[in-house]
Enzyme design. Sequence first.
Site, short mmCIF file in Angstrom:
data_model
loop_
_atom_site.label_atom_id
_atom_site.label_comp_id
_atom_site.label_asym_id
_atom_site.label_seq_id
_atom_site.Cartn_x
_atom_site.Cartn_y
_atom_site.Cartn_z
N ARG A 239 0.86 -1.18 0.00
CA ARG A 239 0.00 0.00 0.00
C ARG A 239 0.89 1.23 0.00
NH1 ARG A 239 -3.35 -2.78 -1.60
NH2 ARG A 239 -5.45 -3.21 -0.82
N GLU A 268 -3.58 7.68 -5.68
CA GLU A 268 -3.67 7.03 -6.98
C GLU A 268 -4.93 7.49 -7.72
OE1 GLU A 268 -3.42 2.81 -6.35
OE2 GLU A 268 -1.43 2.94 -5.45
N HIS A 287 -0.08 0.13 -10.08
CA HIS A 287 -0.85 -0.76 -9.22
C HIS A 287 -1.29 -2.01 -10.00
CE1 HIS A 287 -3.27 -0.60 -5.24
NE2 HIS A 287 -2.98 -1.86 -5.56
#
Length: 325
Positions: A239, A268, A287
Amino acid sequence: MKKVLVTRAVPEMALGVLKNVVKSVANIEIDHNYIPDSREEFLKEVRDTHGLLVNPLNVIDSAIINAAEKLEVVSIIGVGFENIDVKAASKKKIPVAFTPILQKAVAELTFALILTLSRGITSADIYVRSGEWKEPIPIIELGTDLSGKTLGIVGLGRIGSEVAKRAKCFEMNIIYYDIERDYKKEEELGARYVSLDELLSSSDFVSLHAPLTPQTRHMIGKKELEKMKPTAYIINTSRGQILDQRALYQALVNKKIKGAGLDVFEEEPVSIDEPLLKLKNVVFTPHLGSATTENRMNMFLTAAQNLGQALGGQEPKYQINPKAV
């Protein structure tokens, strides 16, 4: 017929799979809608909803859970659940389920970042494309072996363990830090338990695999980065908020560490103005940890099975709050 809200538009084939899986698991029919764009619409739509099929970006807070008078399950397509008010769901005896099956895909991406950094693959690719390669022996910065190097894993859970398995194949020394020591995994993986300080100061590669909690937010900051070797790399596929990006930028420009590989960010999508994007010694992916065709389909199927089991009155296979129900 029970109503299910799905967090995002998905292919009709996937919705057909959802219906078939729920029917095969619970022998019930479902109707489905996409979650409305606005929160006001969502709060209205959720009142007569029996199931939520969500991803880790959808915030399901206490207001939504309390508004959902018929809600029987929240099923997450993903492993992170910090976006769900699990306490509120537990209070209403609503099971919250997730899909902890993405560890191999994330571990493979982690090693892709390690290899890219250790061998300078990104800069080598640019070098070949640019036409600068004029001599038989290229004039380019040399990489580093992985064999014999030390990999420090922060968080030896499902994903961290899979990373350790791959590190063994590369003949790396494996050390780890976790809030709980796991003697069985140490024996299986050949890993050695150390303090976080020792891990940071001893590792050639530091790989982060801790869950995001109030305790782990910015657990790697300025003080921690300064303990690392100037030749070391840090990789984050967990994370973004676990690693302080401002502190990482300063550590990189001041040559406190050699480089970084990031699949996750504090915000993000990452802003084009993010200072880290200007550095050549950082490798980025957007990601992509679970982003393989096979893994995403398995995650969807598992989430659908969790949903169907709960709607049928069973305990979902992967339930976060089993004591609540």
